[in-house]
Design a protein around this motif. Structure first.
Motif, short mmCIF file in Angstrom:
data_model
loop_
_atom_site.label_atom_id
_atom_site.label_comp_id
_atom_site.label_asym_id
_atom_site.label_seq_id
_atom_site.Cartn_x
_atom_site.Cartn_y
_atom_site.Cartn_z
N LEU A 77 3.65 7.18 1.97
CA LEU A 77 4.56 6.37 2.46
C LEU A 77 3.96 4.80 1.97
N PRO A 78 5.07 4.08 1.30
CA PRO A 78 4.92 2.71 0.84
C PRO A 78 5.02 1.53 2.12
N LEU A 79 4.35 0.60 2.12
CA LEU A 79 4.33 -0.32 3.24
C LEU A 79 3.88 -1.63 2.91
N VAL A 80 3.99 -2.65 3.46
CA VAL A 80 3.23 -4.09 3.02
C VAL A 80 2.49 -4.17 4.32
N ILE A 81 1.22 -4.46 4.29
CA ILE A 81 0.29 -4.37 5.26
C ILE A 81 0.37 -5.68 6.07
N GLY A 82 0.78 -5.51 7.43
CA GLY A 82 0.91 -6.75 8.16
C GLY A 82 2.49 -7.25 8.43
N GLU A 83 3.33 -6.55 7.86
CA GLU A 83 4.75 -6.62 8.07
C GLU A 83 5.01 -5.87 9.48
N LEU A 138 -5.84 6.01 1.85
CA LEU A 138 -5.20 4.88 1.00
C LEU A 138 -5.12 5.53 -0.34
N LEU A 139 -3.57 5.58 -0.81
CA LEU A 139 -3.37 6.41 -2.27
C LEU A 139 -3.33 5.21 -3.49
N ASP A 140 -2.87 4.15 -3.13
CA ASP A 140 -2.33 3.18 -4.10
C ASP A 140 -2.39 1.67 -3.31
N LEU A 141 -2.94 0.89 -3.93
CA LEU A 141 -2.96 -0.73 -3.63
C LEU A 141 -2.36 -1.77 -4.43
N ARG A 142 -1.53 -2.55 -4.39
CA ARG A 142 -1.07 -3.43 -5.29
C ARG A 142 -0.77 -4.97 -4.36
N GLU A 143 -1.06 -5.97 -5.22
CA GLU A 143 -0.83 -7.46 -4.56
C GLU A 143 0.41 -7.88 -5.14
N ARG A 144 1.36 -8.85 -4.34
CA ARG A 144 2.25 -9.26 -4.92
C ARG A 144 1.83 -10.68 -5.42
N ALA A 196 0.93 -1.16 0.10
CA ALA A 196 0.08 -0.21 0.15
C ALA A 196 0.95 1.23 0.11
N ALA A 197 0.31 2.31 -0.36
CA ALA A 197 0.85 3.79 -0.53
C ALA A 197 0.02 4.51 0.30
N VAL A 198 0.13 5.09 1.35
CA VAL A 198 -0.77 5.92 2.26
C VAL A 198 -0.22 7.40 2.37
N LYS A 199 -1.17 8.26 2.84
CA LYS A 199 -0.72 9.52 3.16
C LYS A 199 -1.59 9.80 4.67
N ARG A 251 5.81 -2.49 10.16
CA ARG A 251 6.69 -1.45 9.85
C ARG A 251 6.25 -0.39 10.84
N MET A 252 4.88 -0.23 11.05
CA MET A 252 4.38 0.68 11.99
C MET A 252 3.97 0.28 13.40
N ILE A 253 3.71 1.17 14.15
CA ILE A 253 3.41 0.66 15.65
C ILE A 253 2.25 -0.22 15.44
N ALA A 254 2.17 -1.04 16.74
CA ALA A 254 1.18 -1.95 16.62
C ALA A 254 -0.38 -1.65 16.65
N GLY A 255 -1.16 -1.95 16.02
CA GLY A 255 -2.56 -1.75 15.58
C GLY A 255 -2.48 -0.64 14.60
N TRP A 256 -1.46 -0.28 13.93
CA TRP A 256 -1.65 0.86 12.89
C TRP A 256 -2.15 0.18 11.57
N GLU A 257 -1.24 -0.72 11.25
CA GLU A 257 -1.60 -1.34 9.84
C GLU A 257 -2.89 -2.09 9.93
N GLU A 258 -3.34 -2.55 10.91
CA GLU A 258 -4.37 -3.24 10.88
C GLU A 258 -5.68 -2.61 10.50
N GLN A 259 -5.47 -1.36 10.77
CA GLN A 259 -6.60 -0.31 10.24
C GLN A 259 -6.55 -0.08 8.92
#
Length: 468
Positions: free
Chosen positions: A210-216, A262-268, A189-192, A218-226
């Motif tokens: 900010l690019p990130l992989v949801i669930g990895e 949520l600005l962009d979303l891609r699957e691997r 995902a890419a988020v603002k 990178r952010m503090i606990a509980g953030w990516e789950e949102q």
């Protein structure tokens, strides 16, 4: 009148010709110290005076003469006889101390304190001076072999192999834009976002993209789950509490409010796990061959890790069972080394030591005090290992030290300062200690496992004896 001199050991390699340039006798002093009575013959004294005149002639302006060309009597007049004697003493003491150490089995742990009668130092006469040096203390070794624990090997499972294959597939993954479904774990995902605490922005709390992989995580606990369930272009607000041990003290344990888009979303898309994939990522012809290669690598790495941990336990056991009075100078030196190691680690993260201390709210003195206990443990460990190596007859040979020095120079680009250090008594002593300790631990491990073979030992030649 005696002159107290603080000598730095010469950076050049110790002489290997075997010629006794000085005469030396030793006597023990309290506190793991030894006094060396060193007599320098008159030809050597004259040689150091010649060196002193030569160096002073280059630095002293004498009317009518180019640098380095003025005769001695004019150097005495313009530089002063006292300067000539002081220069000669500096060269004489440094070289003679090295030569004296070559005739003993002493292992200095600090620079020597030197007493020399400056008024007695003249050309054509022998010179006697005293160098008192701290040496490695005696270690009362306890048991270092009859321990109850053993090496602990973790078997490699199919799941371990599958985990490596998954990592390899993820490394070869392609990204495909997502159309028609919401975000889920594993998506890229890419988020603002903008974050506030008590209604105020905080440092590092916002980003435009900010690019990130949801669930990895990178952010503090509980953030990516949102982000799970959100669609592209969707915005959301939520609250998350920073953990109590968060690296930035100002936000620890505080509730933060975030506004996220949520600005962009891609699957691997992972490649198929088949023979073609195996051929693409390795020099193998089938998936089964790749699995076997991975398993072999994991087993070798696991064996190396098990031996390393086993060796650490043996060292801890031996150190706990031994006793030694730790010289203050060794502790102080080790504290400085550990501070330099910390500085180097911080530099790799582009953080200065002063910045680190400010973030930690710690003074330089408090840092040194904090390092004292681990430095003391490290010093004791090194002393115990040295004592065990002597008992077991294990040492590093000159050839091994030369090879290690050459290897380091090749790895670090033959840097001049490193070359000078590795060629010095101190540098060679460090290499000797490192190589000897490695050989010792391997010897202790192999003996316990019943795989012990002959261990090369070295006769302690002058070139491989130094401070540790």
């Amino acid at each position: 009148m005696s002159k107290d001199v603080r000598v730095r050991v010469s950076p050049r390699p110790p002489p290997s010709s075997g010629a006794d340039l000085v005469t030396v006798s030793t006597r023990p002093e309290p506190g793991s110290r030894v006094a060396l009575e060193i007599e320098v013959p008159s030809p050597e004294v004259d040689r150091h005076f010649a060196t002193a005149y030569s160096h002073l002639a280059e630095r002293t302006r004498v009317p009518g003469f180019r640098p380095g060309k003025a005769p001695r009597h004019l150097i005495d007049r313009y530089a002063g006889r006292a300067s000539v004697v002081a220069e000669a003493i500096d060269h004489l003491v440094a070289a003679s101390y090295d030569a004296a150490l070559d005739q003993t089995d002493l292992i200095p742990i600090d620079q020597p304190d030197v007493q020399i009668e400056a008024g007695q130092v003249t050309e054509g006469s022998p010179v006697t001076f005293t160098a008192t040096v701290s040496v490695r203390p005696e270690v009362a070794l306890g048991d270092y072999y009859d321990y109850a624990f053993d090496i602990e090997r973790k078997p490699v499972t199919d799941d371990d192999v599958d985990a490596v294959l998954t990592e390899m597939r993820e490394g070869q993954a392609t990204l495909r834009p997502i159309d028609g479904r919401a975000a889920q774990d594993g998506d890229v995902a890419a988020v603002k976002f903008t974050g506030t605490i008590d209604g105020k922005p905080f440092e590092g709390g916002s980003a435009d993209r900010l690019p990130l992989v949801i669930g990895e995580g990178r952010m503090i606990a509980g953030w990516e789950e949102q982000l799970v369930g959100m669609g592209i272009g969707e915005a959301k607000e939520f609250d998350v509490t920073f953990p109590d041990d968060y690296r930035v003290e100002e936000v620890r344990g505080k509730l933060a409010h975030f506004e996220v888009e949520l600005l962009d979303l891609r699957e691997r898309i992972l490649p198929q796990l088949d023979d073609e994939f195996a051929k693409a990522v390795g020099e193998v012809e089938s998936l089964e061959a790749l699995r076997a290669e991975i398993r072999d690598a994991l087993e070798k790495r696991g064996e190396a890790e098990a031996r390393h941990l086993f060796g650490d336990r043996i060292i801890d056991y031996a150190t706990a069972n031994s006793s030694v009075e730790l010289p203050e100078v060794m502790i102080a030196n080790e504290v400085e080394i550990m501070r330099d190691e910390l500085r180097a680690r911080l530099a790799q993260q582009r953080i200065g030591l002063d910045q680190y201390l400010a973030l930690a709210k710690q003074s330089p003195e408090e840092l040194l005090a904090e390092l004292r206990d681990p430095a003391s443990r490290r010093v004791k460990t090194l002393l115990v290992l040295s004592a065990i190596a002597e008992r077991e007859g294990i040492d590093a040979t000159d050839a091994e030290i030369d090879a290690e020095a050459a290897d380091q120079l090749s790895r670090y680009g033959d840097e001049p300062k490193l070359r000078e250090y590795l060629g010095s008594r101190r540098g060679r002593s460090y290499l000797r200690m490192t190589l000897r300790n490695q050989k010792l631990v391997e010897h202790l491990i192999n003996r316990k496992l019943g795989t012990d073979g002959p261990v090369a030992t070295a006769s302690a030649s002058p070139a491989s004896t130094g401070s540790e």
